[in-house]
Design an enzyme around this catalytic site. Sequence first.
Site, mmCIF file in Angstrom:
data_model
loop_
_atom_site.group_PDB
_atom_site.id
_atom_site.type_symbol
_atom_site.label_atom_id
_atom_site.label_comp_id
_atom_site.label_asym_id
_atom_site.label_seq_id
_atom_site.Cartn_x
_atom_site.Cartn_y
_atom_site.Cartn_z
ATOM 1 N N HIS A 221 13.415 -8.444 4.709
ATOM 2 C CA HIS A 221 12.925 -7.717 5.882
ATOM 3 C C HIS A 221 11.728 -8.365 6.560
ATOM 4 O O HIS A 221 11.326 -7.944 7.619
ATOM 5 C CB HIS A 221 12.510 -6.308 5.450
ATOM 6 C CG HIS A 221 11.279 -6.326 4.604
ATOM 7 N ND1 HIS A 221 11.330 -6.490 3.257
ATOM 8 C CD2 HIS A 221 9.979 -6.254 4.937
ATOM 9 C CE1 HIS A 221 10.101 -6.504 2.774
ATOM 10 N NE2 HIS A 221 9.258 -6.370 3.771
HETATM 11 C C1 UD1 Z 1 6.437 -3.348 7.240
HETATM 12 C C2 UD1 Z 1 5.239 -4.198 6.826
HETATM 13 C C3 UD1 Z 1 5.642 -5.117 5.681
HETATM 14 C C4 UD1 Z 1 6.263 -4.305 4.556
HETATM 15 C C5 UD1 Z 1 7.448 -3.528 5.109
HETATM 16 C C6 UD1 Z 1 8.154 -2.722 4.060
HETATM 17 C C7 UD1 Z 1 3.703 -4.691 8.649
HETATM 18 C C8 UD1 Z 1 3.219 -5.719 9.613
HETATM 19 N N1 UD1 Z 1 4.778 -5.036 7.916
HETATM 20 O O1 UD1 Z 1 7.419 -4.222 7.767
HETATM 21 O O2 UD1 Z 1 4.496 -5.771 5.192
HETATM 22 O O3 UD1 Z 1 6.677 -5.182 3.530
HETATM 23 O O4 UD1 Z 1 6.969 -2.648 6.131
HETATM 24 O O5 UD1 Z 1 9.355 -2.196 4.557
HETATM 25 O O6 UD1 Z 1 3.155 -3.617 8.555
HETATM 26 N N2 UD1 Z 1 12.072 0.428 11.931
HETATM 27 C C9 UD1 Z 1 13.039 1.392 11.998
HETATM 28 N N3 UD1 Z 1 12.927 2.463 11.164
HETATM 29 C C10 UD1 Z 1 11.882 2.604 10.298
HETATM 30 C C11 UD1 Z 1 10.908 1.593 10.254
HETATM 31 C C12 UD1 Z 1 11.017 0.522 11.078
HETATM 32 O O7 UD1 Z 1 13.991 1.292 12.766
HETATM 33 O O8 UD1 Z 1 11.819 3.612 9.578
HETATM 34 C C13 UD1 Z 1 12.138 -0.717 12.837
HETATM 35 C C14 UD1 Z 1 10.984 -0.661 13.837
HETATM 36 O O9 UD1 Z 1 11.340 -0.009 14.977
HETATM 37 C C15 UD1 Z 1 10.707 -2.108 14.079
HETATM 38 C C16 UD1 Z 1 11.155 -2.802 12.799
HETATM 39 O O10 UD1 Z 1 11.984 -1.899 12.105
HETATM 40 O O11 UD1 Z 1 11.478 -2.608 15.129
HETATM 41 C C17 UD1 Z 1 9.979 -3.239 12.001
HETATM 42 O O12 UD1 Z 1 9.235 -2.140 11.504
HETATM 43 P P1 UD1 Z 1 7.693 -2.328 11.126
HETATM 44 O O13 UD1 Z 1 7.180 -1.068 10.588
HETATM 45 O O14 UD1 Z 1 6.968 -2.918 12.277
HETATM 46 O O15 UD1 Z 1 7.649 -3.437 10.053
HETATM 47 P P2 UD1 Z 1 8.528 -3.678 8.765
HETATM 48 O O16 UD1 Z 1 9.441 -4.812 9.035
HETATM 49 O O17 UD1 Z 1 9.131 -2.438 8.218
#
Ligand code: UD1
Length: 378
Positions: A221
Amino acid sequence: MVRTSARTPSTKRKRGATRPLIACVFGTRPQLIKVASVWQLLSQQSRLLLIDSGQHYDHAMAGTFYAGKRIRTPDINLGIKAKSAGSQVARIAAALDPVFTRRRPDAIVTFGDTSTTVGAAIAAAYQNIPVAHVEAGLRSFDLRAAEEKNRVLTDHLSRWLFCPTQTAIANLKNEGITRGVFGVGDVLCETFREVQSRATPNDLFTSFGLTDGDYYLVTCHRAETTDNPERLRELVTVLEDLDRPTLFAVHPRARKNLIRQRLWQRLKRVKTLHLVAPFDHESTIAAIAGAKAVLTDSGGVQREAYWSRVPCLVLRDRTEWVELTNCGAVRVVGLNLTRVRNALRTRWSIRTTRDTHFRKHNASQKIVQILLRELTSR
Ligand code: UD1
């Protein structure tokens, strides 16, 4: 939008006026897992304010923790959604600022290395509220990654730094941080042991027609992979090459980008590959336990594979968990097909880590003890 539940600590203030008010801030799945191990202990000895930033909002990512009652409903949900890591950090800090002004916690506890971690640390530090960082001192030495920036910034803003390993303590020392540093072990370990006792892979075997010890589990991820089309293509090549049935638990970020890069259909054509939504924590631990090997870019899954004594290939160029490479539990293979193949073909001998802190099994107890002692002796 900030949502506040009726159950706020201010209503309890009169009854427990001498107990410190501690705010735990979290928002992502790995943080929910870590909070699960400390919140009950903290609430026995302090007035506890639980604040969810809302960073993870899908049921599979966050909801299962509340539904499974591993954490009580948070007092405040900030409901932050942002497009980039930078705006996520800024919006979380901005949303917490009035909360901290209103509630004036005696300390805040922040976990790991996400946007929520550093957003909370910044908001607290600007109000001179002391910060406790759980999982302090970890370094990948690659400042391009958001997580590394979050770790460094948070550590330099923290008064108490709770380190899981000796290496983490040494990393802090190299940056001139020696005060308030405590080697306590890994909070994830306690949650792992508790969940492992009831996790069984049988349902997975039935659902996907898998055999114990004869499949791979893949999770991926990190932005450094999923947001880079070239690396994403390399990941797909690795997945196409695997010689056994494979469960790929696809994080929303990975799924979005695989679809955007037109790689999703290519993956769907791989007959041995099961593309599944992210598992809840219990199913993840069950899936690790039954796997022949785990391929991941997650820090948490590396440790859970080590505790399960299952070989773990890290699909990155480095890991913060050098103790695990030292004891033969983890091999850093990147997205290099030859290195992946070699790692899967050779024999693994996984020893117990020599790191005395990482071997401890009571991190949450130690953290709560130290924090309460520090707050009540001021
Ligand atoms: C985040 C953390 C990462 C951690 C990971 C665990 C940061 C910069 N990164 O990454 O260190 O290892 O969480 O999972 O904080 N999204 C959804 N549904 C959700 C959550 C996210 O669709 O419940 C989508 C968001 O819209 C976004 C993408 O996934 O487009 C990334 O989500 P984000 O929370 O920014 O970072 P992670 O990749 O989850």
